[in-house]
Motif scaffolding. Structure first.
Motif, PDB file in Angstrom:
ATOM      1  N   GLY A  61      -2.263   2.896  -4.434  1.00 55.42           N
ATOM      2  CA  GLY A  61      -2.607   3.907  -3.399  1.00 55.42           C
ATOM      3  C   GLY A  61      -1.269   4.784  -3.248  1.00 55.42           C
ATOM      4  O   GLY A  61      -0.751   5.388  -2.356  1.00 55.42           O
ATOM      5  N   ASN A  62      -0.791   4.999  -4.631  1.00 53.61           N
ATOM      6  CA  ASN A  62       0.636   5.783  -4.759  1.00 53.61           C
ATOM      7  C   ASN A  62       0.391   6.708  -5.834  1.00 53.61           C
ATOM      8  O   ASN A  62       1.444   6.734  -6.835  1.00 53.61           O
ATOM      9  CB  ASN A  62       1.737   4.677  -5.097  1.00 53.61           C
ATOM     10  CG  ASN A  62       3.096   5.120  -4.766  1.00 53.61           C
ATOM     11  OD1 ASN A  62       3.168   6.213  -4.076  1.00 53.61           O
ATOM     12  ND2 ASN A  62       3.963   4.491  -5.243  1.00 53.61           N
ATOM     13  N   PHE A  63      -0.648   7.617  -5.741  1.00 53.09           N
ATOM     14  CA  PHE A  63      -0.844   8.298  -6.899  1.00 53.09           C
ATOM     15  C   PHE A  63       0.381   9.367  -7.507  1.00 53.09           C
ATOM     16  O   PHE A  63       0.832   9.499  -8.546  1.00 53.09           O
ATOM     17  CB  PHE A  63      -2.110   9.024  -6.644  1.00 53.09           C
ATOM     18  CG  PHE A  63      -2.540  10.240  -8.056  1.00 53.09           C
ATOM     19  CD1 PHE A  63      -3.084   9.485  -8.901  1.00 53.09           C
ATOM     20  CD2 PHE A  63      -1.953  11.567  -8.254  1.00 53.09           C
ATOM     21  CE1 PHE A  63      -3.571  10.291 -10.120  1.00 53.09           C
ATOM     22  CE2 PHE A  63      -2.406  12.423  -9.305  1.00 53.09           C
ATOM     23  CZ  PHE A  63      -3.029  11.745 -10.303  1.00 53.09           C
ATOM     24  N   ILE A 100      -8.435   2.762 -10.507  1.00 57.25           N
ATOM     25  CA  ILE A 100      -8.691   2.560  -9.089  1.00 57.25           C
ATOM     26  C   ILE A 100      -7.684   2.147  -8.096  1.00 57.25           C
ATOM     27  O   ILE A 100      -7.509   2.698  -7.203  1.00 57.25           O
ATOM     28  CB  ILE A 100     -10.052   1.542  -9.122  1.00 57.25           C
ATOM     29  CG1 ILE A 100     -11.295   2.155 -10.090  1.00 57.25           C
ATOM     30  CG2 ILE A 100     -10.625   1.129  -7.721  1.00 57.25           C
ATOM     31  CD1 ILE A 100     -12.096   1.169 -10.299  1.00 57.25           C
ATOM     32  N   GLN A 101      -6.712   1.543  -8.488  1.00 53.25           N
ATOM     33  CA  GLN A 101      -5.911   0.848  -7.721  1.00 53.25           C
ATOM     34  C   GLN A 101      -4.893   1.867  -7.296  1.00 53.25           C
ATOM     35  O   GLN A 101      -4.580   2.252  -6.116  1.00 53.25           O
ATOM     36  CB  GLN A 101      -5.185  -0.341  -8.729  1.00 53.25           C
ATOM     37  CG  GLN A 101      -4.053  -1.138  -7.515  1.00 53.25           C
ATOM     38  CD  GLN A 101      -3.392  -2.406  -8.262  1.00 53.25           C
ATOM     39  OE1 GLN A 101      -4.108  -2.892  -9.187  1.00 53.25           O
ATOM     40  NE2 GLN A 101      -2.197  -2.551  -7.752  1.00 53.25           N
ATOM     41  N   TYR A 137       6.091   9.932 -12.216  1.00 55.47           N
ATOM     42  CA  TYR A 137       6.822   9.003 -13.421  1.00 55.47           C
ATOM     43  C   TYR A 137       6.272   9.267 -14.513  1.00 55.47           C
ATOM     44  O   TYR A 137       6.924   9.594 -15.467  1.00 55.47           O
ATOM     45  CB  TYR A 137       6.395   7.535 -12.576  1.00 55.47           C
ATOM     46  CG  TYR A 137       7.076   6.530 -13.891  1.00 55.47           C
ATOM     47  CD1 TYR A 137       8.451   5.786 -13.641  1.00 55.47           C
ATOM     48  CD2 TYR A 137       6.246   6.232 -14.871  1.00 55.47           C
ATOM     49  CE1 TYR A 137       8.899   5.137 -14.590  1.00 55.47           C
ATOM     50  CE2 TYR A 137       6.884   5.324 -16.061  1.00 55.47           C
ATOM     51  CZ  TYR A 137       8.088   4.757 -15.814  1.00 55.47           C
ATOM     52  OH  TYR A 137       8.813   3.896 -16.768  1.00 55.47           O
ATOM     53  N   VAL A 138       4.901   9.527 -14.808  1.00 55.84           N
ATOM     54  CA  VAL A 138       4.165   9.744 -15.891  1.00 55.84           C
ATOM     55  C   VAL A 138       4.799  11.109 -16.678  1.00 55.84           C
ATOM     56  O   VAL A 138       4.955  11.047 -17.576  1.00 55.84           O
ATOM     57  CB  VAL A 138       2.763   9.540 -15.743  1.00 55.84           C
ATOM     58  CG1 VAL A 138       1.974  10.024 -17.454  1.00 55.84           C
ATOM     59  CG2 VAL A 138       2.008   8.112 -15.424  1.00 55.84           C
ATOM     60  N   MET A 146       0.838  -1.125   0.092  1.00 50.20           N
ATOM     61  CA  MET A 146      -0.026   0.019  -0.005  1.00 50.20           C
ATOM     62  C   MET A 146       0.996   1.285   0.022  1.00 50.20           C
ATOM     63  O   MET A 146       1.906   1.435   0.845  1.00 50.20           O
ATOM     64  CB  MET A 146      -0.742   0.056   1.194  1.00 50.20           C
ATOM     65  CG  MET A 146      -1.903   1.202   1.265  1.00 50.20           C
ATOM     66  SD  MET A 146      -3.155   1.265  -0.218  1.00 50.20           S
ATOM     67  CE  MET A 146      -4.167  -0.075   0.252  1.00 50.20           C
ATOM     68  N   GLY A 147       0.786   2.207  -1.050  1.00 47.23           N
ATOM     69  CA  GLY A 147       1.434   3.403  -0.855  1.00 47.23           C
ATOM     70  C   GLY A 147       0.687   4.360   0.155  1.00 47.23           C
ATOM     71  O   GLY A 147      -0.067   4.146   0.891  1.00 47.23           O
ATOM     72  N   PRO A 148       1.566   5.607  -0.167  1.00 46.59           N
ATOM     73  CA  PRO A 148       1.307   6.410   1.296  1.00 46.59           C
ATOM     74  C   PRO A 148      -0.259   7.181   0.944  1.00 46.59           C
ATOM     75  O   PRO A 148      -0.673   7.633   2.035  1.00 46.59           O
ATOM     76  CB  PRO A 148       2.167   7.720   1.113  1.00 46.59           C
ATOM     77  CG  PRO A 148       2.669   7.398  -0.634  1.00 46.59           C
ATOM     78  CD  PRO A 148       2.440   5.989  -0.878  1.00 46.59           C
TER      79      PRO A 148
END
Lengths: 170, 801
Positions: B606-608, B145-146, B614-615, B38-40
């Protein structure tokens, strides 16, 4: 003498401050008196009749052309100072007092617009009206209410006459 | 104690008792946490990604072009905000414009989320909450969503908490529009970006739910071709026209027609995204779509006025407010199938189908609101079979006869009121003159440019029905309007990303050009074809959706092939991909997320922020919303920009009143950190905007090429992108771009065929030092080339941090 101030009907409401209608002679005087005018010309200038008039306007005054859209194609082999720039980017830069202009020699004091899509340039002018101190002058065929001063709504042939009169007074 | 899981259970001791546990609150998030991934920022609130927004907004500053100088939101006003003055509540023009933009974004997002909620309710009811999500060959079934919520949905039921989150965020965002809330433009902007991101979550819910349940193509590059165009409709058959974006009810009509052997007997036609999704329905196993696409919103009034539709079914979004009046004038019954559009009609959902048919056939009622899909399925086909012979016998149409046409064109007094009222100031007066002289060509040209808004008719002092005149004059070209569109394929699959990801990040595939949005084009539909064809020929991947996907299919090459027939549909360089309808736009942002996940092995859950970073730095993608008109288009575009994908709009896009534009001349704004050591590194000023507009299709070409340059391009990639940038500028503007040198790091970035000439220009015009023996640049570039550099906007992602 062409009267360019009669029809200033607006088809969309823009609020409290609308352009003062201007005659070609006065418009010419404003351009001649400006210290750093910028002539913002767009793609409709590729219409031969308009191009024939845009070139002498720039040429007689020596002012910089901001060639927006694809208008630069009309100025390639002409004796004018023209440089391509996107109109929305130009609107952003004109709002930045730190910008040194297309020629690197400083900001502008008068913005003259010609040969634009009415709905598009009116938005650009709205940005300048609300967020800069620049004076803007429309010599386009439609009344552009967000300019400081503007020709009224004109028939195409009347518009060309008005531009001729403006050129004669430069 | 054993862990409680979702599902159905029986208890042995108790007879006939089954316990169903729909979902365990937080179970999915807990699973992700347990797996240590799970990201921040799972389910971020308004403040959680604000730091990223402020970074973006520092480089790409908001440019406001107000439509109105006033604010009339509360009874303190009306307040004059001209010149960035403050109103009675203290808000200034900039903040008010930002607030208005936020309102547009969340309106669009709500339309998609509302659509998604409606679909999800329905599909859970028909397929069950435990129906698996199946979108094709992928391990990341719901990338957006992820990334945003941290949820990895496996079943329809798993999408419910996702929509709960979307709805909560939209409520919180809407609350900030109220007077006396936010006061700073930059934080309204951050909220707008939040709303845009949320929109892509809502869209993804909608599309993966319908792909999973309605037999739509699943990441299928070979999705079938569907017929499109007003000329494809067989008006001799009963014509059933469906308008809108939510295909749920229409699938019942299609099933009924299939079950009752009516498919060949009724011409089922669609407008807007409902039409696209009608061609996707039950096409996952191949076949040929039986439904036909009339076209985009611009065709709505034109097609109704033709009198060809015998029955109209509307659902939601982008349906004209006057459909009922227009249809009623031509004895076309209207069936409303969704609570978003009810037109004041009586609710007949609980009535007998025969009674409704009788009332509509007799003209006692102009239409009916029917929310029961089973009834809609039976009602529409039966009604069209009964009413069509009556209507066709009467030859009902709004278009004038030849004689009346002459009369109307002669009636014009050339006052130009129509042209002034026309959103595009089209030359209607000249076309009237030509038509009166027997030359229909000018009207035929106008037919494609006219969006049939009808504003001209409202202004005409002679009461000429100008749209009808244009359409009457254009019957010949309308008959020839026949094209093909590849049915929406849905997501890009994992194997495709594995194959193409490296080329995208290194730049050897020059970029992704995503053409989306509505039909408010500045100069007709052909521009789309020209733009797509130019970029496809140059090996860009062109991704399309919605109205753009439709209008693109209307043109053919010399061999009579549309772009869909000319170019393959895989996610590979030089391919043309139709992801589907409006809500399928989420697959475009999802693709860039998948590049980060699959090619770079980044954790997306959960790491938007990290994924957006990156993108922004690595994925050369650019969006075009050439005819964007709607609030949905605003939210779709804004969702792209929060992920770092720039979006260019046609000139009408200036009426969104806000752009995000960078200043390439301010070098302080164009640097990032190198994640290997935290040192600052200069980056090229591209893209130099996140949302902006252009004047015409020729101007957009070089901008597209420039907007795909990224700091991580390798030499080959930068050379390819720069070659396209220079060539497109020369081809369409007639000049070399004046900033090409800003993208040069080493001599190997220079286009090979022109290297010597360009080195000369760098030396003479820009003062760069050149070693002519080795043809090497010795000094001049502001950027270094380092193939191992790891650009990031976040200090915290650097090793030293």
């Amino acid at each position: 003498m062409v009267d360019t101030t009669r029809n200033i009907k607006m088809y969309t409401t823009y609020g409290t401050k609308s352009a003062k209608p201007v005659q070609p002679k006065i418009a010419a005087k404003m351009i001649s008196k400006a210290k750093r005018p910028l002539f913002v010309v767009s793609s409709i200038v590729l219409d031969e009749d308009l191009l024939k008039r845009a070139i002498p306007i720039a040429n007689k005054t020596g002012m910089q052309i901001a060639a927006t859209g694809t208008s630069i194609k009309g100025f390639l082999n002409e004796d004018v100072k023209a440089k391509y720039i996107n109109i929305h980017a130009l609107a952003a830069y004109l709002g930045d007092t730190g910008w040194n202009g297309l020629d690197g020699e400083g900001h502008y004091d008068l913005i003259i617009v010609l040969a634009h899509k009415k709905y598009y340039i009116n938005q650009v002018l709205s940005g300048l009206k609300n967020f800069t101190d620049l004076t803007t002058l429309s010599i386009d065929r439609h009344y552009l209410q967000n300019a400081s001063m503007s020709f009224g709504n004109l028939k195409p042939e009347t518009h060309l006459e008005a531009l001729d009169e403006l050129i004669d007074n430069l | 104690m054993s862990e409680i899981r979702a599902g159905s259970f029986t208890i042995e001791e108790l007879e006939n008792v089954q316990i169903t546990i729909g979902s365990i609150v937080g179970a999915i998030e807990k699973k992700a946490e347990d797996e240590g991934e799970m990201g921040p920022t799972p389910k971020p609130g308004i403040v959680d990604i604000r730091e990223w927004d402020h970074k973006l907004l520092n480089r790409y500053e908001p440019v406001y072009t107000p439509m109105c100088d006033q604010c009339c939101y509360c009874t303190f006003g009306t307040c004059d905000l001209t010149g960035n003055k403050e109103g009675a509540c203290g808000i200034n023009m900039a903040a008010h414009q930002a607030r208005e933009f936020l309102l547009r974004v969340i309106t669009g997002a709500a339309a998609h989320a509302g659509h998604g909620r409606h679909l999800l309710h329905h599909l859970i009811k028909t397929h069950g909450a435990d129906h698996p999500i199946d979108v094709g060959p992928t391990n990341i079934k719901a990338p957006v969503i992820q990334t945003v919520t941290g949820i990895k949905p496996e079943t329809l039921g798993d999408l419910e908490p996702v929509l709960d989150y979307v709805e909560e965020q939209l409520t919180q965002l809407l609350a900030t529009i109220h007077a006396g809330q936010e006061g700073a433009a930059i934080d309204f902007e951050s909220k707008a970006l939040h709303g845009g991101m949320i929109d892509h979550v809502g869209m993804e819910v909608s599309d993966i739910a319908q792909i999973s349940c309605l037999g739509m193509p699943k990441a299928d590059p070979e999705a079938p071709l569907a017929e499109i165009g007003m000329g494809t409709i067989d008006s001799k058959k009963p014509v059933l026209l469906c308008i809108g974006h939510n295909v749920a009810g229409v699938t019942y009509i299609m099933d009924y027609m299939d079950e009752h052997d009516l498919t060949d007997k009724i011409e089922l036609a669609g407008l807007c995204c409902t039409a696209i999704d009608m061609t996707r329905y039950n096409m996952d196993a191949g076949g040929t779509p039986t439904a036909k696409i009339v076209g985009s919103l611009a065709k709505e009034l034109k097609y109704i006025r033709s009198g060809i539709p015998d029955v109209i079914v509307v659902d939601e979004q982008c349906v004209r407010a006057d459909v009922l009046q227009e249809a009623q004038a031509l004895s076309i019954p209207v069936i409303c199938t969704n609570e978003k559009i009810m037109y004041g009609l009586p609710n007949r959902s609980n009535d007998n189908v025969d009674d409704i048919i009788n009332d509509l056939l007799s003209g006692r009622e102009a239409g009916a609101l029917v929310l029961d899909f089973d009834k809609i399925g039976e009602l529409a086909p039966r009604l069209v079979m009964e009413i069509a012979p009556i209507r066709k016998a009467k030859g009902i149409t709004a278009l004038p006869t030849d004689e009346k046409f002459k009369e109307l064109t002669n009636k014009c007094v050339h006052c130009l009121a129509c042209e002034m009222a026309c959103p595009m100031n089209l030359p209607i007066s000249d076309a009237m003159t030509a038509a009166a002289d027997g030359d229909l060509t000018p009207f035929e040209i106008l037919h494609d440019k006219c969006i049939a808004c009808g504003r001209c008719e409202q202004e005409c002092p002679k009461d000429i029905d100008i749209v009808n005149v244009i359409e009457k004059a254009s019957q010949k070209v309308i008959r020839e309007e026949k094209g093909m569109m590849r049915a929406g394929r849905g997501q890009v699959s994992d194997p495709e990303i594995r194959e193409e990801g490296v080329n995208l990040v290194l730049g050897t595939t020059p970029g992704i050009v995503a053409m989306v949005g509505c039909s408010n084009y500045p100069d007709g539909t052909k521009d789309l074809y020209d733009i797509a064809k130019e970029m496809l020929k140059r090996s860009y991947i062109v991704v399309v959706s919605g109205c753009t996907a439709m209008d693109l299919g209307m043109y053919k090459n010399e061999e009579g092939k549309t772009l869909y027939e000319e170019f393959s549909g895989s996610f590979l360089k030089g391919n043309l991909i139709n992801v589907g309808s409006c809500v399928s736009n989420s697959h475009i942002t999802a693709t860039t997320i998948k590049v980060a996940a699959i090619f770079a092995q980044r954790n997306v859950t959960g790491n938007f922020e990290e994924i957006a970073d990156y993108v922004t730095n690595r994925v050369g993608a650019v969006g075009i919303a050439w005819g964007a008109y709607s609030q949905k288009a605003a939210s779709i575009g804004t969702g792209c920009t929060r992920l770092g994908i720039p979006v260019i709009l046609g000139p009408h896009g200036s009426k969104y009143r806000r752009a995000l534009i960078g200043k390439p001349y301010d070098s302080h704004k164009w640097s990032v950190f190198d994640a290997r050591n935290g040192e600052e590194m200069a980056i090229p000023p591209a893209p130099d905007f996140l949302i902006s507009t252009v004047d015409n299709a020729e101007e957009i070409m070089p901008i597209l090429a420039k907007s795909c340059m990224r700091p991580t391009d390798n030499n080959m990639g930068r050379m390819i992108k720069l070659t396209h940038y220079i060539e497109l500028s020369e081809k369409y503007l007639g000049v070399m771009p004046d900033d090409w040198h800003k993208f040069i790091r080493t001599e190997t970035d220079l286009p090979l065929a022109r290297r010597k000439d360009l080195l000369k220009i760098l030396e003479t015009e820009h003062g760069w030092e050149i070693d002519w023996k080795k043809k090497k640049i010795l000094s001049g570039p502001t950027m270094k080339f380092d193939v191992s550099a790891q650009p990031t906007n976040f200090k915290r992602l650097c090793k030293e941090a």
